[in-house]
Scaffold this motif. Structure first.
Motif, PDB file in Angstrom:
ATOM      1  N   UNK A  99      -5.910 -12.625  28.865  1.00 24.15           N
ATOM      2  CA  UNK A  99      -7.126 -11.821  28.831  1.00 24.15           C
ATOM      3  C   UNK A  99      -8.251 -12.541  29.552  1.00 24.15           C
ATOM      4  N   UNK A 100      -8.993 -11.809  30.350  1.00 25.46           N
ATOM      5  CA  UNK A 100     -10.163 -12.383  31.013  1.00 25.46           C
ATOM      6  C   UNK A 100     -11.193 -12.768  29.958  1.00 25.46           C
ATOM      7  N   UNK A 101     -11.785 -13.957  30.091  1.00 19.67           N
ATOM      8  CA  UNK A 101     -12.710 -14.444  29.074  1.00 19.67           C
ATOM      9  C   UNK A 101     -13.964 -13.581  28.974  1.00 19.67           C
ATOM     10  N   UNK A 102     -14.231 -12.779  29.986  1.00 20.13           N
ATOM     11  CA  UNK A 102     -15.412 -11.904  29.963  1.00 20.13           C
ATOM     12  C   UNK A 102     -15.065 -10.483  29.529  1.00 20.13           C
ATOM     13  N   UNK A 103     -13.828 -10.250  29.141  1.00 25.33           N
ATOM     14  CA  UNK A 103     -13.371  -8.889  28.846  1.00 25.33           C
ATOM     15  C   UNK A 103     -13.554  -8.536  27.374  1.00 25.33           C
ATOM     16  N   UNK A 104     -13.534  -7.232  27.110  1.00 25.68           N
ATOM     17  CA  UNK A 104     -13.527  -6.697  25.750  1.00 25.68           C
ATOM     18  C   UNK A 104     -12.084  -6.343  25.438  1.00 25.68           C
ATOM     19  N   UNK A 105     -11.466  -7.069  24.513  1.00 26.46           N
ATOM     20  CA  UNK A 105     -10.051  -6.859  24.234  1.00 26.46           C
ATOM     21  C   UNK A 105      -9.865  -5.888  23.071  1.00 26.46           C
ATOM     22  N   UNK A 106      -9.087  -4.843  23.314  1.00 26.88           N
ATOM     23  CA  UNK A 106      -8.800  -3.878  22.273  1.00 26.88           C
ATOM     24  C   UNK A 106      -7.744  -4.424  21.313  1.00 26.88           C
ATOM     25  N   UNK A 107      -8.011  -4.265  20.028  1.00 31.64           N
ATOM     26  CA  UNK A 107      -7.052  -4.666  19.001  1.00 31.64           C
ATOM     27  C   UNK A 107      -6.075  -3.523  18.777  1.00 31.64           C
ATOM     28  N   UNK A 108      -4.795  -3.843  18.691  1.00 34.22           N
ATOM     29  CA  UNK A 108      -3.757  -2.818  18.521  1.00 34.22           C
ATOM     30  C   UNK A 108      -3.165  -2.916  17.109  1.00 34.22           C
ATOM     31  N   UNK A 109      -3.717  -2.170  16.169  1.00 38.36           N
ATOM     32  CA  UNK A 109      -3.217  -2.224  14.786  1.00 38.36           C
ATOM     33  C   UNK A 109      -1.833  -1.573  14.655  1.00 38.36           C
ATOM     34  N   UNK A 110      -1.137  -1.943  13.612  1.00 33.95           N
ATOM     35  CA  UNK A 110       0.150  -1.343  13.263  1.00 33.95           C
ATOM     36  C   UNK A 110       0.131  -1.032  11.773  1.00 33.95           C
ATOM     37  N   UNK A 111       1.059  -0.213  11.338  1.00 33.32           N
ATOM     38  CA  UNK A 111       1.122   0.200   9.931  1.00 33.32           C
ATOM     39  C   UNK A 111       2.194  -0.573   9.187  1.00 33.32           C
ATOM     40  N   UNK A 112       1.874  -0.968   7.978  1.00 29.16           N
ATOM     41  CA  UNK A 112       2.848  -1.553   7.052  1.00 29.16           C
ATOM     42  C   UNK A 112       2.910  -0.626   5.840  1.00 29.16           C
ATOM     43  N   UNK A 113       4.095  -0.183   5.507  1.00 30.16           N
ATOM     44  CA  UNK A 113       4.195   0.791   4.414  1.00 30.16           C
ATOM     45  C   UNK A 113       5.383   0.504   3.516  1.00 30.16           C
ATOM     46  N   UNK A 114       5.375   1.146   2.387  1.00 30.83           N
ATOM     47  CA  UNK A 114       6.446   1.019   1.402  1.00 30.83           C
ATOM     48  C   UNK A 114       6.440   2.266   0.526  1.00 30.83           C
ATOM     49  N   UNK A 115       7.596   2.614  -0.016  1.00 28.18           N
ATOM     50  CA  UNK A 115       7.707   3.788  -0.884  1.00 28.18           C
ATOM     51  C   UNK A 115       8.644   3.469  -2.043  1.00 28.18           C
ATOM     52  N   UNK A 116       8.377   4.097  -3.187  1.00 26.57           N
ATOM     53  CA  UNK A 116       9.203   3.892  -4.369  1.00 26.57           C
ATOM     54  C   UNK A 116       9.238   5.183  -5.170  1.00 26.57           C
ATOM     55  N   UNK A 117      10.306   5.385  -5.918  1.00 25.24           N
ATOM     56  CA  UNK A 117      10.391   6.550  -6.798  1.00 25.24           C
ATOM     57  C   UNK A 117      11.158   6.181  -8.059  1.00 25.24           C
ATOM     58  N   UNK A 118      10.942   6.940  -9.126  1.00 27.19           N
ATOM     59  CA  UNK A 118      11.638   6.700 -10.388  1.00 27.19           C
ATOM     60  C   UNK A 118      11.823   8.031 -11.106  1.00 27.19           C
ATOM     61  N   UNK A 119      12.733   8.050 -12.073  1.00 27.65           N
ATOM     62  CA  UNK A 119      13.055   9.272 -12.802  1.00 27.65           C
ATOM     63  C   UNK A 119      11.854   9.722 -13.628  1.00 27.65           C
ATOM     64  N   UNK A 120      11.613  11.013 -13.605  1.00 29.86           N
ATOM     65  CA  UNK A 120      10.453  11.592 -14.296  1.00 29.86           C
ATOM     66  C   UNK A 120      10.510  11.379 -15.806  1.00 29.86           C
ATOM     67  N   UNK A 121      11.714  11.199 -16.335  1.00 26.10           N
ATOM     68  CA  UNK A 121      11.868  11.054 -17.783  1.00 26.10           C
ATOM     69  C   UNK A 121      11.187   9.787 -18.305  1.00 26.10           C
ATOM     70  N   UNK A 122      11.102   8.739 -17.451  1.00 21.50           N
ATOM     71  CA  UNK A 122      10.457   7.502 -17.894  1.00 21.50           C
ATOM     72  C   UNK A 122       8.973   7.715 -18.129  1.00 21.50           C
ATOM     73  N   UNK A 123       8.358   8.539 -17.283  1.00 23.17           N
ATOM     74  CA  UNK A 123       6.942   8.853 -17.492  1.00 23.17           C
ATOM     75  C   UNK A 123       6.766   9.726 -18.727  1.00 23.17           C
TER      76      UNK A 123
END
Length: 365
Positions: A99-123
């Motif tokens: 990157x040029x030291x005089x430049x404005x560098x764009x940050x490139x975000x990414x997603x981190x995710x997770x999912x979980x499920x359980x039987x409704x009877x426990x609730x």
């Protein structure tokens, strides 16, 4: 990571309502649980110990497109182009962006995710322990991905900079001579902008991350010589030059099985470092002369500045860095409750001079 619900009336009723046969009541309770847990999950993930925690956090609004004025973070005597290390996806190896030291560098975000499920009877049966375990698993998976992503970036950056790598003075172990050499190297590398002495003598290693075997090397100083001069004559006369550690240090080593600070460095012990361990295998891939099955690595970081950054998105409506939502993929006949957790972040190394390593060849176990 452990999450526990109090067995008070309100929480019991909320969990029970999540498993209600009335779809509207169940949906409302599940949404209420997501709103209740969102700030808790955000706090737990952000304060969890681990290699991911070394990154200095900067927050930006979810609708924003973050950027960095590179010239403000770089040395004014640097060349016209500087190296910035980042990743385009979680868990990926770092990409070296010129990157040029005089430049404005764009940050490139990414997603981190997770999912979980359980039987409704426990609730429906007010099983608070099961619901708590489900949310704990969500957080654990995200923190594991963050640790892997962070390790890849740090070790990949270290592997690309031979100037900040040291070889231990004794082939099979870590010693005080290595800490001394590391201190000198860090001071030389972190000179001021005019290549002189920084004001206040700032810059240098603050934290060390090492394997249990290297921690054992520190404990051995309680009963082994600590100097390298004269060590070869250890079986010779009493005046061979072998020196033991001062009594105060040896007493501290005897009394404390695990050290949090030594020789001015904060010490962190992690199982992912060591022969044939996860982080050693990563470093083996990015640095050709490192043998993951025989060598060990001590990762040394300077956390006093802004060289190691993490940009994380925050929802302006909820003021939370974590998005926790009810997973709507489950229909009534499946009798399951699901939650989906997501966060958006980007990790960058703006100055590779803040990452050092000590290679212990043919490391002892």
């Amino acid at each position: 990571m452990k999450i526990t619900f109090k067995r008070d009336k309100d929480q019991i009723e909320l969990v029970k309502a999540m498993g209600s046969k009335d779809p509207a009541k169940a949906a409302e309770a599940q949404q209420a649980m997501a709103a209740f847990m969102r700030p808790i999950m955000s706090e737990v993930i952000n304060t969890a110990p681990g290699i991911a925690s070394v990154f200095k956090k900067e927050v930006y609004n979810a609708d924003d497109s973050p950027s960095i004025p590179v010239d403000l973070f770089s040395d004014i005597t640097d060349e016209d182009f500087i190296k910035v290390y980042s990743q385009s996806m979680p868990g990926g190896l770092p990409s070296n962006t010129i990157t040029a030291s005089s430049a404005e560098m764009k940050v490139q975000p990414y997603s981190i995710d997770s999912a979980v499920n359980f039987d409704k009877k426990y609730a429906a049966k007010s099983r608070l322990d099961v619901v708590a375990k489900a949310f704990a698993r969500l957080g654990q998976e995200v923190m594991l991905k963050q640790d892997r992503t962070s390790a890849n970036l740090l070790l990949g950056t270290l592997g690309d900079n031979a100037a900040t790598q040291l070889q231990s003075s004794v082939t099979t172990s870590l010693g005080i001579a290595d800490f001394n050499a590391l201190t000198v190297l860090a001071k030389r590398v972190n000179a001021s902008w005019n290549k002189g002495t920084p004001v206040g003598r700032t810059g240098g290693v603050t934290d060390l991350w090492m394997s249990p075997e290297r921690m054992a090397d520190l404990r051995r100083m309680a009963y082994n010589p600590i100097n390298t001069v004269g060590a070869a004559q250890i079986a010779a006369a009493a005046d061979s030059g072998v020196i033991t550690a001062p009594d105060a240090i040896r007493q501290k080593l005897f009394n404390g099985g695990g050290l949090s600070e030594f020789y001015g460095f904060a010490i962190h012990e992690i199982n992912e470092l060591g022969k044939a361990q996860r982080y050693s295998k990563i470093f083996n891939q990015v640095y050709g002369t490192f043998n993951a099955t025989a060598d060990d690595l001590v990762l040394a970081l300077d956390l006093s500045g802004d060289g190691i950054l993490r940009y994380v998105s925050s929802d302006p409506d909820t003021n939370s860095e974590v998005s926790l939502q009810v997973d709507d993929q489950y229909v009534s006949r499946q009798q399951r409750i699901g939650y989906y957790l997501n966060l958006e972040e980007a990790r960058l190394i703006l100055d590779r001079r803040v990452i050092f390593g000590i290679k212990v060849a043919n490391a002892a176990t």
